[in-house]
Design a protein around this motif. Structure first.
Motif, PDB file in Angstrom:
ATOM      1  N   LEU A 191       0.782  -1.314   0.034  1.00  0.00           N
ATOM      2  CA  LEU A 191      -0.201   0.068   0.009  1.00  0.00           C
ATOM      3  C   LEU A 191       0.847   1.364   0.012  1.00  0.00           C
ATOM      4  CD1 LEU A 191      -2.830  -0.933   2.402  1.00  0.00           C
ATOM      5  CD2 LEU A 191      -2.791  -0.925  -0.184  1.00  0.00           C
ATOM      6  N   HIS A 192       2.026   1.083   0.628  1.00  0.00           N
ATOM      7  CA  HIS A 192       3.026   2.303   0.755  1.00  0.00           C
ATOM      8  C   HIS A 192       3.204   2.483  -0.671  1.00  0.00           C
ATOM      9  CE1 HIS A 192       6.420   5.209   1.876  1.00  0.00           C
ATOM     10  NE2 HIS A 192       6.952   4.164   1.123  1.00  0.00           N
ATOM     11  N   MET A 193       3.598   1.552  -1.422  1.00  0.00           N
ATOM     12  CA  MET A 193       3.908   1.644  -2.997  1.00  0.00           C
ATOM     13  C   MET A 193       3.124   2.258  -3.958  1.00  0.00           C
ATOM     14  SD  MET A 193       6.939  -1.305  -3.588  1.00  0.00           S
ATOM     15  CE  MET A 193       6.302  -2.719  -2.392  1.00  0.00           C
ATOM     16  N   ILE A 194       1.876   1.723  -3.660  1.00  0.00           N
ATOM     17  CA  ILE A 194       0.723   2.206  -4.389  1.00  0.00           C
ATOM     18  C   ILE A 194       0.497   3.787  -4.075  1.00  0.00           C
ATOM     19  CG2 ILE A 194      -1.859   2.085  -4.609  1.00  0.00           C
ATOM     20  CD1 ILE A 194      -1.744  -1.009  -4.154  1.00  0.00           C
ATOM     21  N   ALA A 195       0.585   4.004  -2.936  1.00  0.00           N
ATOM     22  CA  ALA A 195       0.546   5.346  -2.636  1.00  0.00           C
ATOM     23  C   ALA A 195       1.458   6.489  -3.347  1.00  0.00           C
ATOM     24  CB  ALA A 195       0.348   5.550  -1.192  1.00  0.00           C
ATOM     25  N   LYS A 196       2.670   5.662  -3.454  1.00  0.00           N
ATOM     26  CA  LYS A 196       3.694   6.655  -4.116  1.00  0.00           C
ATOM     27  C   LYS A 196       3.729   6.591  -5.630  1.00  0.00           C
ATOM     28  CE  LYS A 196       6.109   7.830  -0.450  1.00  0.00           C
ATOM     29  NZ  LYS A 196       6.308   9.295  -0.221  1.00  0.00           N
ATOM     30  N   LEU A 197       2.788   5.790  -6.543  1.00  0.00           N
ATOM     31  CA  LEU A 197       2.936   5.705  -7.731  1.00  0.00           C
ATOM     32  C   LEU A 197       2.244   6.919  -8.427  1.00  0.00           C
ATOM     33  CD1 LEU A 197       2.084   2.035  -8.813  1.00  0.00           C
ATOM     34  CD2 LEU A 197       4.159   3.177  -9.173  1.00  0.00           C
ATOM     35  N   SER A 198       2.725   7.542  -9.545  1.00  0.00           N
ATOM     36  CA  SER A 198       2.270   8.509 -10.225  1.00  0.00           C
ATOM     37  C   SER A 198       0.864   7.903 -10.994  1.00  0.00           C
ATOM     38  CB  SER A 198       3.314   9.030 -11.237  1.00  0.00           C
ATOM     39  OG  SER A 198       3.614   8.134 -12.174  1.00  0.00           O
ATOM     40  N   GLU A 199       0.296   8.729 -11.649  1.00  0.00           N
ATOM     41  CA  GLU A 199      -0.863   8.226 -12.276  1.00  0.00           C
ATOM     42  C   GLU A 199      -0.842   7.193 -13.306  1.00  0.00           C
ATOM     43  OE1 GLU A 199      -3.256  11.529 -14.177  1.00  0.00           O
ATOM     44  OE2 GLU A 199      -1.515  12.686 -14.826  1.00  0.00           O
ATOM     45  N   HIS A 200       0.406   7.357 -14.034  1.00  0.00           N
ATOM     46  CA  HIS A 200       0.865   6.388 -14.901  1.00  0.00           C
ATOM     47  C   HIS A 200       1.867   5.459 -14.675  1.00  0.00           C
ATOM     48  CE1 HIS A 200      -1.612   8.635 -17.797  1.00  0.00           C
ATOM     49  NE2 HIS A 200      -0.883   9.652 -17.472  1.00  0.00           N
ATOM     50  N   GLY A 201       2.076   5.400 -13.152  1.00  0.00           N
ATOM     51  CA  GLY A 201       3.358   4.721 -12.766  1.00  0.00           C
ATOM     52  C   GLY A 201       3.082   3.006 -12.664  1.00  0.00           C
ATOM     53  N   THR A 202       4.290   2.672 -12.727  1.00  0.00           N
ATOM     54  CA  THR A 202       4.420   1.076 -12.625  1.00  0.00           C
ATOM     55  C   THR A 202       5.408   0.745 -11.511  1.00  0.00           C
ATOM     56  OG1 THR A 202       4.065   0.666 -15.064  1.00  0.00           O
ATOM     57  CG2 THR A 202       5.092  -0.925 -13.905  1.00  0.00           C
ATOM     58  N   ALA A 203       4.932  -0.387 -10.675  1.00  0.00           N
ATOM     59  CA  ALA A 203       5.841  -1.082  -9.713  1.00  0.00           C
ATOM     60  C   ALA A 203       5.946  -2.324  -9.779  1.00  0.00           C
ATOM     61  CB  ALA A 203       5.003  -0.692  -8.508  1.00  0.00           C
ATOM     62  N   GLY A 204       7.430  -2.950  -9.586  1.00  0.00           N
ATOM     63  CA  GLY A 204       7.618  -4.398  -9.586  1.00  0.00           C
ATOM     64  C   GLY A 204       8.449  -4.410  -8.416  1.00  0.00           C
ATOM     65  N   PHE A 205       8.056  -5.263  -7.559  1.00  0.00           N
ATOM     66  CA  PHE A 205       8.661  -5.801  -6.343  1.00  0.00           C
ATOM     67  C   PHE A 205       8.499  -7.343  -5.862  1.00  0.00           C
ATOM     68  CE2 PHE A 205       4.486  -4.298  -5.683  1.00  0.00           C
ATOM     69  CZ  PHE A 205       3.737  -5.060  -4.956  1.00  0.00           C
ATOM     70  N   THR A 216       0.186  -1.353 -11.725  1.00  0.00           N
ATOM     71  CA  THR A 216       0.218  -0.403 -12.541  1.00  0.00           C
ATOM     72  C   THR A 216      -0.937   0.612 -12.372  1.00  0.00           C
ATOM     73  OG1 THR A 216       0.239   0.589 -14.826  1.00  0.00           O
ATOM     74  CG2 THR A 216      -0.922  -1.491 -14.643  1.00  0.00           C
ATOM     75  N   LYS A 217      -0.952   1.929 -12.504  1.00  0.00           N
ATOM     76  CA  LYS A 217      -2.001   2.881 -12.120  1.00  0.00           C
ATOM     77  C   LYS A 217      -2.803   3.147 -13.516  1.00  0.00           C
ATOM     78  CE  LYS A 217      -1.879   4.334  -7.840  1.00  0.00           C
ATOM     79  NZ  LYS A 217      -1.687   5.607  -7.388  1.00  0.00           N
ATOM     80  N   ASN A 218      -2.422   2.552 -14.754  1.00  0.00           N
ATOM     81  CA  ASN A 218      -2.964   2.655 -15.926  1.00  0.00           C
ATOM     82  C   ASN A 218      -2.771   1.727 -16.909  1.00  0.00           C
ATOM     83  OD1 ASN A 218      -4.020   3.870 -18.248  1.00  0.00           O
ATOM     84  ND2 ASN A 218      -2.507   5.499 -18.649  1.00  0.00           N
ATOM     85  N   LYS A 219      -3.752   0.933 -17.145  1.00  0.00           N
ATOM     86  CA  LYS A 219      -3.715  -0.233 -18.072  1.00  0.00           C
ATOM     87  C   LYS A 219      -4.390   0.343 -19.260  1.00  0.00           C
ATOM     88  CE  LYS A 219      -4.352  -4.046 -14.799  1.00  0.00           C
ATOM     89  NZ  LYS A 219      -4.961  -5.261 -14.501  1.00  0.00           N
ATOM     90  N   LYS A 220      -4.658   1.347 -19.711  1.00  0.00           N
ATOM     91  CA  LYS A 220      -5.291   1.863 -20.879  1.00  0.00           C
ATOM     92  C   LYS A 220      -4.269   1.945 -22.169  1.00  0.00           C
ATOM     93  CE  LYS A 220      -8.800   4.666 -18.709  1.00  0.00           C
ATOM     94  NZ  LYS A 220      -9.390   6.140 -18.853  1.00  0.00           N
ATOM     95  N   ALA A 221      -4.488   1.915 -23.155  1.00  0.00           N
ATOM     96  CA  ALA A 221      -3.712   2.094 -24.135  1.00  0.00           C
ATOM     97  C   ALA A 221      -2.918   3.132 -24.154  1.00  0.00           C
ATOM     98  CB  ALA A 221      -4.503   1.817 -25.586  1.00  0.00           C
ATOM     99  N   GLN A 222      -1.630   3.183 -24.508  1.00  0.00           N
ATOM    100  CA  GLN A 222      -0.849   4.388 -24.505  1.00  0.00           C
ATOM    101  C   GLN A 222       0.692   4.464 -25.099  1.00  0.00           C
ATOM    102  OE1 GLN A 222       1.021   5.146 -20.072  1.00  0.00           O
ATOM    103  NE2 GLN A 222       0.175   3.023 -19.582  1.00  0.00           N
ATOM    104  N   THR A 223       1.087   5.278 -25.458  1.00  0.00           N
ATOM    105  CA  THR A 223       2.607   5.430 -25.892  1.00  0.00           C
ATOM    106  C   THR A 223       3.459   5.871 -25.015  1.00  0.00           C
ATOM    107  OG1 THR A 223       1.708   5.904 -28.158  1.00  0.00           O
ATOM    108  CG2 THR A 223       4.051   6.392 -27.658  1.00  0.00           C
TER     109      THR A 223
END
Length: 478
Positions: free
Chosen positions: A316-330, A381-388
């Motif tokens: 939850l700490h890492m989720i809180a630290k992610l930007s709106e398009h951020g990705t975490a791997g741990f 990830t905070k964003n699974k939508k299609a993106q470049t």
């Protein structure tokens, strides 16, 4: 004609250096002598860089500036007064006060170079009372490291990594607190591809995640200046190791003003990271008292993580630290994928329903030096939508909303000793390609489910499995 002597490999040199350092056993606790060795390696490295820069200034007709700090800092080199130089330490290596001279050298370097504040040991060698002859032998061995001649091979970095791994392997329980196996770090970097933005590790240990992130960028022809590094470490001596680890590679990073607990003294309270790479302590118990942090904003929208295990507090700490398009791997202990203890299952359910879980990987056993606990990798990830993805050519992600990829890598890896396994470069590439193909990146081809290895699963399927995230529950995953 006499045969020319063969050039020693870096591996044999590292082993020779380790054997010399290992003679400190009996004089110094094993948990301490990594700091002795790595501090001396750091001192030799920064001194070699200083001497190289000083010589260049003289050759360029700027000899009047050889004692001006600014002319070293402009080339990312630390300025060293005479008493802080390796030549001075080497000259006095067999004197009874050599420990004091080393402490003075390290203190002087830190005071002269603001970026090293809090990085170097303080009166460490004097306090340990190391036998002078053993310390002199170690200095002689480290004196053989030529840190300037072979830049491309990152000799000092490789020696540093080798020693961290050896220390983790020999210290037993607790050694993994400052070291994550290199193959696991490589896999995390290849999966999340930290090309551009802010990278964060809330429990950074000796800084391996950051080093590998930089190596990833360089190996893919990216620009190191496109990423910013933020980290935090609780243990004071490990915090210093991390600062030295970054410094010997010329990596600028913000590890906070002091070593501190990420839960109780967050050094980056306003940070929103584009990438998070971490290996939190497994199953850390009693991380807070029952009445502490119950209303913490990091748990907003979730149940409060239990006091008896910090795994979900870290998540939850890492989720809180992610930007709106951020990705975490741990890295997490396998139990995190299925536990229902004291609200953990409810937290995981909310995460799934919020569509944060991008990929789950079950890793093979025996990867870690100091624990036999089965482990897995989480990717959120905070964003699974299609993106470049900016900064990364030919990397367009398809819309993955409502989907999660499961990979079972438990049968991968190769034994490199009787008790220790590593993921090979081919293993890492295969896992990463599978993930990138699933995300829709054209360079990695079309994704297909492979029985026993990978399967794309819908949110409804996860719900039908009671929100369990293991790659091999019932009902046909992997």
């Amino acid at each position: 004609m006499a045969k020319a002597p063969s050039k020693k490999t870096t591996k044999s040199f590292e082993q020779t250096l380790w054997d010399t350092a290992d003679k400190l056993r009996g004089t110094v606790e094993s948990s301490e002598y990594k700091h002795v060795v790595l501090s001396l390696i750091f001192l030799k490295f920064v001194s070699d860089k200083f001497e190289e820069r000083k010589k260049a200034l003289v050759n360029e007709g700027q000899g009047d500036y050889v004692d001006m700090v600014e002319f070293y800092a402009m080339k990312n080199v630390f300025y060293l007064p005479p008493e802080a130089r390796w030549s001075f330490i080497r000259k006095h290596a067999k004197q009874d006060d050599i420990a004091l001279k080393i402490d003075t050298a390290l203190s002087t370097i830190e005071k002269t170079n603001k970026s090293l504040r809090g990085a170097l040991p303080d009166n460490y060698f004097s306090r340990l009372g190391i036998d002078v002859s053993k310390l002199a032998a170690l200095i002689d061995s480290i004196d053989n490291i030529d840190t300037v001649e072979d830049r491309e091979q990152d000799v000092v970095g490789r020696v540093y990594e080798y020693f961290l791994g050896k220390f983790a392997a020999t210290e037993g329980k607790g050694g993994g607190e400052f070291y994550t196996p290199k193959c696991v770090v490589n896999l995390l970097a290849e999966m999340i591809e930290p090309f551009q933005g802010k990278i964060y590790d809330p429990c950074c240990g000796s800084g391996g995640m950051f080093v590998q992130s930089i190596k990833f960028v360089e190996s893919h022809q990216g620009n190191q200046k496109d990423i910013s590094i933020y980290g935090q470490e609780y243990t004071a001596t490990t915090y210093k190791l991390a600062k030295m680890n970054l410094a010997i590679r010329g990596i600028a990073g913000n590890l906070g003003d002091v070593p501190a607990d990420s839960f109780f003294k967050d050094q980056h309270p306003d940070l929103k990271a584009d990438f998070i790479m971490a290996n939190p302590p497994f199953n850390m118990d009693q991380w807070r008292a029952p009445d502490e942090l119950t209303d913490d904003p990091r748990w907003a929208g979730y149940d409060v993580p239990p006091t008896g295990n910090a795994n979900y507090a870290w998540i939850l700490h890492m989720i809180a630290k992610l930007s709106e398009h951020g990705t975490a791997g741990f890295v997490m202990a396998n139990g995190s994928m299925s536990t229902n203890t004291k609200g953990e299952g409810a937290i995981r359910q909310t995460m799934v329903e919020n569509d944060l879980v991008d990929c789950m990987i079950a890793l093979p056993g025996q990867l870690f030096y100091t624990t036999q606990i089965p482990v897995c990798l989480w990717f959120l990830t905070k964003n699974k939508k299609a993106q470049t993805i900016s900064g990364h050519s030919d990397s367009n992600h398809r819309n993955r909303e409502g989907e999660t990829l499961f990979i079972d890598a438990r049968n991968m890896g190769s034994m490199i000793s009787r008790v220790h396994k590593e993921l090979t470069s081919d293993d890492i590439a295969h896992i990463a390609r599978t993930y990138h193909a699933w995300r829709g990146e054209a360079k990695d081809g079309e994704y297909e489910d492979v029985p026993g290895f990978c399967k794309a699963v819908t949110l409804d399927n996860i719900k039908a499995n009671d929100y369990v995230l293991t790659p091999r529950p019932l009902r046909g995953r992997c």
